[in-house]
Design a protein around this motif. Structure first.
Motif, PDB file in Angstrom:
ATOM      1  N   LEU A  88       0.813  -1.208   0.000  1.00 54.33           N
ATOM      2  CA  LEU A  88       0.000   0.000   0.000  1.00 54.33           C
ATOM      3  C   LEU A  88       0.848   1.261   0.000  1.00 54.33           C
ATOM      4  N   SER A  89       1.890   1.293   0.818  1.00 61.22           N
ATOM      5  CA  SER A  89       2.719   2.496   0.906  1.00 61.22           C
ATOM      6  C   SER A  89       3.357   2.840  -0.437  1.00 61.22           C
ATOM      7  N   LYS A  90       3.741   1.813  -1.182  1.00 61.89           N
ATOM      8  CA  LYS A  90       4.340   2.043  -2.502  1.00 61.89           C
ATOM      9  C   LYS A  90       3.311   2.600  -3.467  1.00 61.89           C
ATOM     10  N   ILE A  91       2.095   2.083  -3.410  1.00 62.66           N
ATOM     11  CA  ILE A  91       1.022   2.562  -4.286  1.00 62.66           C
ATOM     12  C   ILE A  91       0.695   4.020  -3.979  1.00 62.66           C
ATOM     13  N   LEU A  92       0.562   4.339  -2.679  1.00 60.58           N
ATOM     14  CA  LEU A  92       0.250   5.705  -2.282  1.00 60.58           C
ATOM     15  C   LEU A  92       1.362   6.662  -2.696  1.00 60.58           C
ATOM     16  N   SER A  93       2.592   6.192  -2.618  1.00 61.02           N
ATOM     17  CA  SER A  93       3.730   7.011  -3.023  1.00 61.02           C
ATOM     18  C   SER A  93       3.687   7.294  -4.523  1.00 61.02           C
ATOM     19  N   GLN A  94       3.341   6.302  -5.315  1.00 63.27           N
ATOM     20  CA  GLN A  94       3.243   6.479  -6.765  1.00 63.27           C
ATOM     21  C   GLN A  94       2.134   7.464  -7.120  1.00 63.27           C
ATOM     22  N   ILE A  95       1.015   7.356  -6.417  1.00 62.36           N
ATOM     23  CA  ILE A  95      -0.103   8.263  -6.674  1.00 62.36           C
ATOM     24  C   ILE A  95       0.286   9.690  -6.322  1.00 62.36           C
ATOM     25  N   ARG A  96       0.906   9.858  -5.147  1.00 61.14           N
ATOM     26  CA  ARG A  96       1.296  11.198  -4.716  1.00 61.14           C
ATOM     27  C   ARG A  96       2.339  11.799  -5.647  1.00 61.14           C
ATOM     28  N   HIS A  97       3.265  10.972  -6.108  1.00 62.74           N
ATOM     29  CA  HIS A  97       4.288  11.461  -7.042  1.00 62.74           C
ATOM     30  C   HIS A  97       3.635  11.954  -8.331  1.00 62.74           C
ATOM     31  N   GLN A  98       2.646  11.223  -8.829  1.00 61.37           N
ATOM     32  CA  GLN A  98       1.952  11.637 -10.046  1.00 61.37           C
ATOM     33  C   GLN A  98       1.168  12.927  -9.808  1.00 61.37           C
ATOM     34  N   GLU A  99       0.539  13.043  -8.658  1.00 57.58           N
ATOM     35  CA  GLU A  99      -0.193  14.266  -8.331  1.00 57.58           C
ATOM     36  C   GLU A  99       0.749  15.461  -8.284  1.00 57.58           C
ATOM     37  N   ASP A 100       1.884  15.295  -7.640  1.00 58.50           N
ATOM     38  CA  ASP A 100       2.858  16.382  -7.532  1.00 58.50           C
ATOM     39  C   ASP A 100       3.424  16.747  -8.899  1.00 58.50           C
ATOM     40  N   ASP A 101       3.667  15.741  -9.715  1.00 59.70           N
ATOM     41  CA  ASP A 101       4.222  15.983 -11.045  1.00 59.70           C
ATOM     42  C   ASP A 101       3.247  16.788 -11.900  1.00 59.70           C
ATOM     43  N   LEU A 102       1.972  16.421 -11.841  1.00 56.47           N
ATOM     44  CA  LEU A 102       0.966  17.143 -12.620  1.00 56.47           C
ATOM     45  C   LEU A 102       0.765  18.553 -12.079  1.00 56.47           C
ATOM     46  N   SER A 103       0.806  18.691 -10.762  1.00 57.67           N
ATOM     47  CA  SER A 103       0.645  20.017 -10.161  1.00 57.67           C
ATOM     48  C   SER A 103       1.768  20.957 -10.583  1.00 57.67           C
ATOM     49  N   SER A 104       2.958  20.400 -10.722  1.00 59.50           N
ATOM     50  CA  SER A 104       4.114  21.220 -11.100  1.00 59.50           C
ATOM     51  C   SER A 104       4.006  21.749 -12.520  1.00 59.50           C
ATOM     52  N   GLN A 105       3.137  21.142 -13.320  1.00 58.96           N
ATOM     53  CA  GLN A 105       2.960  21.572 -14.707  1.00 58.96           C
ATOM     54  C   GLN A 105       1.968  22.724 -14.833  1.00 58.96           C
ATOM     55  N   MET A 106       1.364  23.094 -13.705  1.00 55.61           N
ATOM     56  CA  MET A 106       0.472  24.251 -13.644  1.00 55.61           C
ATOM     57  C   MET A 106      -0.661  24.168 -14.662  1.00 55.61           C
ATOM     58  N   MET A 107      -1.214  23.002 -14.855  1.00 51.59           N
ATOM     59  CA  MET A 107      -2.329  22.840 -15.775  1.00 51.59           C
ATOM     60  C   MET A 107      -3.655  23.135 -15.094  1.00 51.59           C
ATOM     61  N   ARG A 108      -4.708  23.254 -15.874  1.00 51.85           N
ATOM     62  CA  ARG A 108      -6.032  23.495 -15.324  1.00 51.85           C
ATOM     63  C   ARG A 108      -6.469  22.313 -14.456  1.00 51.85           C
ATOM     64  N   THR A 109      -7.367  22.581 -13.510  1.00 52.11           N
ATOM     65  CA  THR A 109      -7.855  21.527 -12.628  1.00 52.11           C
ATOM     66  C   THR A 109      -8.492  20.402 -13.424  1.00 52.11           C
ATOM     67  N   ALA A 110      -9.261  20.757 -14.446  1.00 49.86           N
ATOM     68  CA  ALA A 110      -9.927  19.743 -15.272  1.00 49.86           C
ATOM     69  C   ALA A 110      -8.912  18.851 -15.976  1.00 49.86           C
ATOM     70  N   ASP A 111      -7.863  19.447 -16.500  1.00 51.14           N
ATOM     71  CA  ASP A 111      -6.837  18.675 -17.201  1.00 51.14           C
ATOM     72  C   ASP A 111      -6.064  17.782 -16.228  1.00 51.14           C
ATOM     73  N   GLU A 112      -5.787  18.325 -15.044  1.00 52.16           N
ATOM     74  CA  GLU A 112      -5.077  17.552 -14.032  1.00 52.16           C
ATOM     75  C   GLU A 112      -5.919  16.347 -13.593  1.00 52.16           C
ATOM     76  N   ALA A 113      -7.224  16.592 -13.385  1.00 49.83           N
ATOM     77  CA  ALA A 113      -8.128  15.513 -12.982  1.00 49.83           C
ATOM     78  C   ALA A 113      -8.232  14.453 -14.076  1.00 49.83           C
ATOM     79  N   TYR A 114      -8.245  14.889 -15.320  1.00 50.81           N
ATOM     80  CA  TYR A 114      -8.331  13.947 -16.444  1.00 50.81           C
ATOM     81  C   TYR A 114      -7.089  13.061 -16.519  1.00 50.81           C
ATOM     82  N   GLN A 115      -5.924  13.676 -16.367  1.00 56.64           N
ATOM     83  CA  GLN A 115      -4.684  12.909 -16.418  1.00 56.64           C
ATOM     84  C   GLN A 115      -4.587  11.935 -15.243  1.00 56.64           C
ATOM     85  N   MET A 116      -5.043  12.355 -14.063  1.00 56.80           N
ATOM     86  CA  MET A 116      -5.044  11.461 -12.904  1.00 56.80           C
ATOM     87  C   MET A 116      -6.025  10.312 -13.107  1.00 56.80           C
ATOM     88  N   THR A 117      -7.138  10.571 -13.768  1.00 54.07           N
ATOM     89  CA  THR A 117      -8.115   9.520 -14.055  1.00 54.07           C
ATOM     90  C   THR A 117      -7.483   8.450 -14.952  1.00 54.07           C
TER      91      THR A 117
END
Length: 281
Positions: free
Chosen positions: A5-34
């Motif tokens: 579980l810890s590895k999975i949560l780390s991967q998810i958080r890393h992806q969230e941080d990576d997308l946030s750093s790209q300063m994209m719109r919330t809708a685009d960020e949510a789509y990429q996370m989906t």
């Protein structure tokens, strides 16, 4: 089979941080996370179907603790994408009422279909006495009068109740998200803001200083072992200190490239604390 579980949560958080750093719109960020979470869930499913579980406890742990975390966030980000792409305007009273109505609907759904269920009370009480029924494949009892959603799940990869936990997780994330979209000063649910007990508690330094502190706590896993994301942490501090924080992610990434110390506030905190300690010597 080993899915940590810890590895999975780390991967998810890393992806969230990576997308946030790209300063994209919330809708685009949510789509990429989906897309990301859907692919992750597919990979996990393939591994489960191929390797099977070592024992009963591993199966229970997977369907109670691991799969719901991935599916819950998948449901959440898909909902955020749908919300953002159907929002009528970008600001103003209509914009405000749009999110307020969504919050009211979420609360109503929670009261009607979640909080009154026996399983919800079981889950919230952290009980384990029925785990062997709720979180093992092939244990569904149709005499319990389950909702029709039970016929829409893949019974080779779901116990039905893992889906229910995923929806609980998604709704909690969605609740926090909607609160961040509503002005806290006008939000009747923000008891900390409107309550008299803390009306004199306010943040008297700069917004950048508070954002720096929030990211430091997040990066060090100092709150809830790092399981709370930046958005939720930012909301907590906004409510606690009665101060809005605009463009948290953008402010942080400006800090990363600013001249001089990138941790100016934390440096000042350390210096102030040491000076205070020296007074007692």
């Amino acid at each position: 089979m080993e899915i940590v579980l810890s590895k999975i949560l780390s991967q998810i958080r890393h992806q969230e941080d990576d997308l946030s750093s790209q300063m994209m719109r919330t809708a685009d960020e949510a789509y990429q996370m989906t897309l990301f979470l859907n692919e992750m869930l597919g990979s996990i499913k393939a591994k489960v179907l191929q390797d099977n579980f070592v024992d009963e406890q591993q199966e229970i742990d997977f369907f109670k603790n691991i799969k719901p975390q991935v599916l819950g966030k998948l449901i959440y980000y898909n909902k955020v994408f749908r919300i953002e792409t159907t929002c009528p305007v970008s600001n103003g009273k209509i914009h405000q009422s749009y999110y307020e109505n969504l919050l009211k609907t979420l609360k109503a759904e929670y009261k009607e279909s979640i909080c009154n269920e026996d399983f919800y009370r079981y889950y919230r009480a952290c009980r384990i006495d029925r785990d062997h029924i709720y979180f093992r494949l092939g244990q569904i009892n149709y005499h319990d009068g389950l909702k029709s959603g039970v016929f829409e799940i893949d019974l080779s990869f779901s116990t039905y109740y893992d889906n229910k936990i995923a929806h609980i997780i998604a709704n909690e994330l969605l609740y926090t998200y909607l609160l961040t979209k509503i002005n806290p000063e006008e939000n009747p649910d923000a008891i900390l803001i409107n309550g008299d007990a803390n009306k004199d508690i306010s943040w008297t330094n700069s917004q950048n200083a508070l954002i720096e502190l929030i990211y430091a706590l997040y990066a060090s896993n100092s709150i809830a072992h790092g399981k709370i994301g930046i958005r939720k942490l930012a909301l907590i501090f906004q409510v606690l200190f009665r101060t809005p924080l605009n463009d948290v992610h953008h402010s942080f990434h400006r800090m990363k490239t600013r001249a001089g110390s990138r941790t100016a506030f934390l440096d000042q905190l350390k210096m102030s604390l040491e000076e205070y300690m020296d007074k007692d010597l």
